[in-house]
Write a protein that holds these residues in place. Structure first.
Motif, PDB file in Angstrom:
ATOM      1  N   GLU A 112       0.813  -1.218   0.000  1.00 60.38           N
ATOM      2  CA  GLU A 112       0.000   0.000   0.000  1.00 60.38           C
ATOM      3  C   GLU A 112       0.847   1.269   0.000  1.00 60.38           C
ATOM      4  N   HIS A 113       2.158   1.143   0.157  1.00 62.49           N
ATOM      5  CA  HIS A 113       3.088   2.277   0.165  1.00 62.49           C
ATOM      6  C   HIS A 113       2.734   3.286   1.261  1.00 62.49           C
ATOM      7  N   ILE A 114       2.455   2.740   2.428  1.00 61.26           N
ATOM      8  CA  ILE A 114       2.202   3.544   3.623  1.00 61.26           C
ATOM      9  C   ILE A 114       3.527   3.736   4.355  1.00 61.26           C
ATOM     10  N   ASP A 115       3.803   4.961   4.801  1.00 65.69           N
ATOM     11  CA  ASP A 115       5.035   5.254   5.517  1.00 65.69           C
ATOM     12  C   ASP A 115       4.987   4.635   6.907  1.00 65.69           C
ATOM     13  N   LEU A 116       5.987   3.815   7.226  1.00 65.72           N
ATOM     14  CA  LEU A 116       6.071   3.177   8.533  1.00 65.72           C
ATOM     15  C   LEU A 116       7.340   3.603   9.272  1.00 65.72           C
ATOM     16  N   SER A 117       7.892   4.744   8.912  1.00 62.18           N
ATOM     17  CA  SER A 117       9.147   5.184   9.523  1.00 62.18           C
ATOM     18  C   SER A 117       9.002   5.452  11.015  1.00 62.18           C
ATOM     19  N   THR A 118       7.787   5.732  11.479  1.00 59.59           N
ATOM     20  CA  THR A 118       7.568   5.951  12.904  1.00 59.59           C
ATOM     21  C   THR A 118       7.029   4.705  13.601  1.00 59.59           C
ATOM     22  N   SER A 119       6.903   3.599  12.872  1.00 59.88           N
ATOM     23  CA  SER A 119       6.462   2.339  13.471  1.00 59.88           C
ATOM     24  C   SER A 119       7.656   1.572  14.013  1.00 59.88           C
ATOM     25  N   ARG A 120       7.375   0.592  14.852  1.00 64.37           N
ATOM     26  CA  ARG A 120       8.443  -0.179  15.487  1.00 64.37           C
ATOM     27  C   ARG A 120       8.074  -1.662  15.521  1.00 64.37           C
ATOM     28  N   THR A 121       9.090  -2.523  15.353  1.00 64.76           N
ATOM     29  CA  THR A 121       8.928  -3.953  15.606  1.00 64.76           C
ATOM     30  C   THR A 121       9.343  -4.222  17.040  1.00 64.76           C
ATOM     31  N   VAL A 122       8.480  -4.899  17.804  1.00 63.69           N
ATOM     32  CA  VAL A 122       8.716  -5.127  19.228  1.00 63.69           C
ATOM     33  C   VAL A 122       9.164  -6.569  19.435  1.00 63.69           C
ATOM     34  N   PRO A 123      10.412  -6.780  19.851  1.00 58.35           N
ATOM     35  CA  PRO A 123      10.917  -8.141  20.044  1.00 58.35           C
ATOM     36  C   PRO A 123      10.106  -8.914  21.079  1.00 58.35           C
ATOM     37  N   GLY A 124       9.796 -10.153  20.732  1.00 54.32           N
ATOM     38  CA  GLY A 124       9.136 -11.032  21.687  1.00 54.32           C
ATOM     39  C   GLY A 124       7.640 -10.804  21.845  1.00 54.32           C
ATOM     40  N   TRP A 125       7.061  -9.958  21.016  1.00 58.87           N
ATOM     41  CA  TRP A 125       5.619  -9.678  21.149  1.00 58.87           C
ATOM     42  C   TRP A 125       4.853 -10.375  20.030  1.00 58.87           C
ATOM     43  N   HIS A 126       3.811 -11.086  20.399  1.00 63.74           N
ATOM     44  CA  HIS A 126       2.956 -11.804  19.455  1.00 63.74           C
ATOM     45  C   HIS A 126       1.963 -10.831  18.845  1.00 63.74           C
ATOM     46  N   SER A 127       1.844 -10.833  17.528  1.00 63.30           N
ATOM     47  CA  SER A 127       0.899  -9.940  16.854  1.00 63.30           C
ATOM     48  C   SER A 127      -0.539 -10.270  17.251  1.00 63.30           C
ATOM     49  N   PRO A 128      -1.367  -9.268  17.515  1.00 66.36           N
ATOM     50  CA  PRO A 128      -2.792  -9.531  17.756  1.00 66.36           C
ATOM     51  C   PRO A 128      -3.442 -10.091  16.493  1.00 66.36           C
ATOM     52  N   VAL A 129      -4.393 -10.992  16.658  1.00 67.67           N
ATOM     53  CA  VAL A 129      -5.046 -11.660  15.534  1.00 67.67           C
ATOM     54  C   VAL A 129      -6.560 -11.593  15.711  1.00 67.67           C
ATOM     55  N   THR A 130      -7.269 -11.325  14.619  1.00 68.84           N
ATOM     56  CA  THR A 130      -8.729 -11.398  14.600  1.00 68.84           C
ATOM     57  C   THR A 130      -9.160 -12.331  13.482  1.00 68.84           C
ATOM     58  N   VAL A 131     -10.026 -13.271  13.821  1.00 64.77           N
ATOM     59  CA  VAL A 131     -10.657 -14.122  12.823  1.00 64.77           C
ATOM     60  C   VAL A 131     -12.088 -13.633  12.648  1.00 64.77           C
ATOM     61  N   SER A 132     -12.442 -13.306  11.415  1.00 62.54           N
ATOM     62  CA  SER A 132     -13.770 -12.780  11.100  1.00 62.54           C
ATOM     63  C   SER A 132     -14.493 -13.759  10.192  1.00 62.54           C
TER      64      SER A 132
END
Length: 383
Positions: A112-132
Motif C-alpha cells: 500500500e506504500h504507507i510510511d512506517l518510519s515511525t512504526s516499530r517492531t517489538v521483540p518477543g511480542w505476538h501480533s494480535p489476531v482477529t478471525v472474522s
C-alpha cells in the motif's frame, strides 16, 4: 436512489513522490506543505477472514467456508483506505516480530506504500489476531492478543512518544476516559484532527470523558453514539449539539446516509445512502472517515464530502474484509461508469455524484463488476 454497486480492483499507491492514479489534493498542493497528508496511530491486527459461509457457525459442528483472505486490520483498515484514495499516509504502530507482524508490515509498506518510519517492531511480542466470519451481510469475530509490552503501548497509545510527524491531517480514535497527548501536539502544529469514537462500555456517555475532543476539527460518531453523548432526541439535533464542542460534526445514519453541520460556516448537509447488498460491513466506518477526510483536505463542498464518503463506504461493503475491501479510484470510476449506463436511473441521484467526473482517471474504466484478488499469508502479496 442510485442503483446498487458492484466490486472492483484497487490501484497501487506509492509514497510521497508517486501517488495513486488520482491525486485528490493536486489543486491544493504547494511548496512547503507537510510531507504527509494524514498521520494516524494505533494497533495493527492480522485479520483472517472466512467468507462464503451459508449461516453462522453452529456449536458442536464444523463449518466450511468457500473463501479465505488475510490482511492487516485494526488501524491498518483506516491507513489502507486513506492510501488507496491517494493520500500520503504515515502510520505509527507496533508490530510483533513474528511472521504475522512481518506479513502486515510488508503488506502495508510494500503493498500500500504507507510510511512506517515511525512504526516499530517489538521483540518477543505476538501480533494480535482477529478471525472474522462473514455471512448474510453480518460478521462474527474472535480476537486474540497478548498484553503489549511498554514499548508497544508507547507507540500505539501515545503516537511515537507524543511527537507526531508534520501532516495536513490526523485521524484519531477517541477512547472514553483516556487522554492521548499526541493529539494536542499535532493540533498545535496546525494538523487538522478528525476523530471517531468507540462504544462507551462505562455507560457514562459524557463528552467531558473525551478530553482530546477540544483539539479536533471534526467528530464523526454514528447516530446512536451522537444521541447518547448529547442527550438529543434525534441524530440531526445531536449533530447540532456536538458543534458546541467541535467545529464540524458528522453523524452517520446507517441506511439513511449521513448528516453534517459546520459551525464555522453555518452550513448543513444531508446525503442519502446508496442502496447496496452488503457482503461484509467490516471496515466500512473507517472507509467513510477516509472518504470524508479526503474531500475535506481537497476543499470540496460539505455535501460532496458526505456523498463521497458514503460512496466509498458503500463500495467497501461489497467486498469481504477490512483493509481488503477499501476502494481505490478504479473502483470508483467503474461504479460511476456503470450507474451512468443504467437506463431509468434517477437523474437527481446521478447529479449528486457529478463532481466525480473531473476527478476520475481518464483511462477507460475496467469491466464491471470486478473482484479484488484476496491475498493470503501462504502465497504472499497478491499481484
Amino acid at each position: 436512489m442510485i442503483a446498487p454497486t458492484g466490486k472492483g480492483s484497487s490501484p497501487t499507491t506509492s509514497g510521497p513522490q508517486c501517488q495513486a492514479e488520482v491525486d485528490p489534493l493536486a489543486a491544493v498542493r504547494a511548496p512547503g506543505d507537510p510531507p504527509w497528508d494524514v498521520y494516524l496511530t494505533g494497533t495493527v491486527f492480522l485479520d483472517i477472514v472466512f467468507t462464503g459461509l451459508e449461516t453462522a457457525p453452529v456449536r458442536g459442528t464444523e463449518s466450511w467456508a468457500r473463501g479465505m483472505g488475510s490482511s492487516p486490520g485494526g488501524v491498518a483498515n483506516m491507513a489502507t483506505a486513506l492510501a488507496r484514495l491517494g493520500l500520503r499516509t504515515s502510520l505509527a504502530a507496533a508490530f510483533g516480530d513474528d511472521h504475522y507482524g512481518e506479513y502486515c508490515w510488508d503488506a502495508l509498506e510494500q503493498g500500500e506504500h504507507i510510511d512506517l518510519s515511525t512504526s516499530r517492531t517489538v521483540p518477543g511480542w505476538h501480533s494480535p489476531v482477529t478471525v472474522s466470519m462473514a455471512y448474510e451481510g453480518e460478521r462474527t469475530m474472535v480476537s486474540h492478543g497478548h498484553e503489549p509490552p511498554p514499548e508497544a503501548v508507547a507507540v500505539a497509545k501515545t503516537g511515537v512518544l507524543d511527537n507526531p510527524p508534520r501532516a495536513r491531517a490526523a485521524v484519531a480514535s477517541l477512547t472514553p476516559g483516556e487522554h492521548a497527548p499526541w493529539i494536542a501536539e499535532a493540533a498545535s502544529r496546525g494538523t487538522r484532527v478528525f476523530a471517531d469514537v468507540g462504544w462507551d462500555d462505562t455507560g457514562a456517555w459524557d463528552l467531558a470523558g473525551l478530553p482530546d475532543l477540544e483539539h479536533c476539527e471534526a467528530f464523526l460518531p454514528n447516530a446512536e453514539e451522537a444521541m447518547r453523548y448529547t442527550g438529543a432526541k434525534s441524530p440531526r439535533a445531536a449533530a447540532h449539539a456536538l458543534t458546541e464542542h467541535v467545529p464540524l460534526a458528522v453523524v452517520t445514519l446507517g441506511a439513511e446516509g449521513a448528516y453534517a453541520v459546520d459551525r464555522r460556516t453555518g452550513e448543513t448537509a444531508e446525503v442519502p445512502a446508496i442502496a447496496v447488498e452488503a457482503l461484509d460491513p467490516t471496515g466500512a466506518g473507517d472507509v467513510f472517515v477516509a472518504g470524508f477526510v479526503t474531500g475535506t483536505l481537497a476543499d470540496w463542498p460539505l455535501a460532496d464530502r458526505l456523498a463521497f464518503a458514503g460512496l466509498t463506504a458503500a463500495l467497501s461493503v461489497q467486498e469481504f474484509g477490512g483493509s481488503l475491501s477499501a476502494p481505490g479510484w478504479s473502483e470508483i470510476a467503474a461504479w460511476w461508469r456503470k450507474v451512468q449506463s443504467v437506463e431509468a436511473q434517477d437523474p437527481t441521484a446521478l447529479q449528486r455524484y457529478a463532481f466525480l467526473e473531473t476527478l476520475l482517471p481518464k483511462a477507460a474504466a475496467r469491466p464491471w463488476p470486478l473482484r479484488r484478488a484476496v491475498p493470503t499469508i501462504g502465497f504472499g502479496r497478491s499481484t
